[in-house]
Design a protein around this motif. Structure first.
Motif, mmCIF file in Angstrom:
data_model
loop_
_atom_site.group_PDB
_atom_site.id
_atom_site.type_symbol
_atom_site.label_atom_id
_atom_site.label_comp_id
_atom_site.label_asym_id
_atom_site.label_seq_id
_atom_site.Cartn_x
_atom_site.Cartn_y
_atom_site.Cartn_z
ATOM 1 N N ARG A 282 12.848 4.808 -15.852
ATOM 2 C CA ARG A 282 13.760 3.970 -16.643
ATOM 3 C C ARG A 282 15.118 3.826 -15.943
ATOM 4 N NH1 ARG A 282 11.561 2.860 -21.564
ATOM 5 N NH2 ARG A 282 10.010 4.335 -22.398
ATOM 6 N N THR B 235 10.046 -1.777 -15.075
ATOM 7 C CA THR B 235 10.202 -1.692 -16.520
ATOM 8 C C THR B 235 9.072 -0.829 -17.063
ATOM 9 O OG1 THR B 235 11.143 -3.916 -16.589
ATOM 10 C CG2 THR B 235 10.332 -3.003 -18.674
ATOM 11 N N VAL B 236 9.419 0.143 -17.876
ATOM 12 C CA VAL B 236 8.411 0.991 -18.511
ATOM 13 C C VAL B 236 7.919 0.290 -19.768
ATOM 14 C CG1 VAL B 236 7.968 3.204 -19.636
ATOM 15 C CG2 VAL B 236 9.420 3.109 -17.592
ATOM 16 N N ASP B 237 6.610 0.060 -19.836
ATOM 17 C CA ASP B 237 5.982 -0.581 -20.983
ATOM 18 C C ASP B 237 4.834 0.298 -21.452
ATOM 19 O OD1 ASP B 237 5.066 -2.297 -22.926
ATOM 20 O OD2 ASP B 237 4.224 -3.772 -21.544
ATOM 21 N N GLY B 238 5.126 1.187 -22.399
ATOM 22 C CA GLY B 238 4.114 2.131 -22.842
ATOM 23 C C GLY B 238 3.759 3.087 -21.725
ATOM 24 N N GLU C 182 2.460 2.083 -18.944
ATOM 25 C CA GLU C 182 2.373 1.284 -17.727
ATOM 26 C C GLU C 182 3.748 1.007 -17.163
ATOM 27 O OE1 GLU C 182 -1.602 -1.409 -17.716
ATOM 28 O OE2 GLU C 182 0.108 -2.229 -18.824
ATOM 29 N N VAL D 118 5.847 -1.934 -15.036
ATOM 30 C CA VAL D 118 5.832 -3.341 -14.650
ATOM 31 C C VAL D 118 6.845 -3.515 -13.519
ATOM 32 C CG1 VAL D 118 6.059 -5.725 -15.388
ATOM 33 C CG2 VAL D 118 5.314 -3.972 -17.031
ATOM 34 N N ARG E 268 1.485 -4.820 -12.671
ATOM 35 C CA ARG E 268 1.405 -3.677 -13.580
ATOM 36 C C ARG E 268 0.609 -2.543 -12.929
ATOM 37 N NH1 ARG E 268 2.267 -3.909 -19.145
ATOM 38 N NH2 ARG E 268 3.267 -5.851 -19.807
#
Length: 253
Positions: free
Chosen positions: A219, A226-229, A231, A233, A239
């Motif tokens: 982060r 970008t942290v998405d759950g 995963e 990005v 991803r």
């Protein structure tokens, strides 16, 4: 077998991690760095460039010219290392990662472009100050200086393809491996989960106890990922899973 990374380098005075750009250290080896730091093994991270030629997630960087981006990514790296608990870090070309008697220098990001095979390749043009334009012996001597100063007992970097092919990653592998050979140190290359399939020689380490630190460090690199759950990005939209297992393969330097 998946093991605890704190036991990986027991008896080794210090491990030198060689990464090309800010964020690589966290994406590829963040959990292992956090584990070794927690165990008191004080890993040393050497970052070869400041990522001047990278892209940026829209809205994250006020000044996206190369020098402005470099300054921003250096700040992000400091935040990521704090999250991982890493105290020992240096950019190549700055003391102690600079050969004795030479003035400090900055090795700039060489840039890249995507090839037809989906892997990174060298950019059409590279700046004269780019890492890949520097004299090879200068890079090697600076890395030797870092290893000597740290009292390194092992070296870790990318595989011989640089992971996804970035020319700075490829150079990092070659330089780190050459220094390991010259200093008679063991050399490990980071291996992706896809490449690790059916690889009996790969050593896998469960970093789930340090996953929160790795995610916090990711982060911190907000201009790049970008942290998405569960995963990650990348700035280009790619991803990938945030690895809770980090894999390495020892190779003959």
């Amino acid at each position: 077998m998946i093991e605890d990374p704190k036991h990986w380098f027991e008896g080794v005075p210090r491990v030198l991690f060689v990464h090309a750009h800010p964020d690589d250290e966290t994406i590829i080896t963040g959990g292992t760095l956090a584990a070794l730091a927690e165990s008191g093994q004080e890993p040393l991270l050497v970052t070869l460039s400041r990522g001047e030629q990278g892209e940026a997630v829209p809205g994250t960087v006020a000044d996206v010219d190369p020098q402005g981006l470099a300054a921003h990514r250096m700040t992000e790296l400091a935040g990521a290392l704090a999250a991982l608990g890493i105290d020992r870090h240096v950019f190549l070309g700055a003391g102690p990662a600079r050969a004795e008697g030479l003035p400090p220098r900055i090795y700039e990001d060489s840039g890249m472009m995507w090839g037809a095979d989906g892997r990174a390749t060298a950019a059409a043009e590279a700046d004269d100050e780019a890492l890949t334009a520097a004299p090879v012996m200068e890079v090697l001597n600076d890395l030797v200086a870092a290893a000597h100063d740290a009292g390194a007992g092992a070296i870790v970097s990318y595989d011989n393809g640089g992971g996804y092919g970035h020319p700075d990653h490829v150079l990092a592998h070659r330089a780190a491996r050459a220094v390991a050979h010259a200093l008679e140190l063991p050399f490990w290359e980071a291996v992706s989960s896809a490449d690790a399939r059916a690889e009996s020689a790969v050593e896998a380490y469960d970093i789930s106890p340090w996953l929160d630190r790795k995610v916090a460090a990711l982060r911190a690199h907000a201009s790049q990922v970008t942290v998405d759950g569960d995963e990650l990005v990348h700035v280009g939209g790619q991803r990938q899973a945030i690895d809770a297992v980090e894999r390495f393969r020892r190779v003959i330097a």
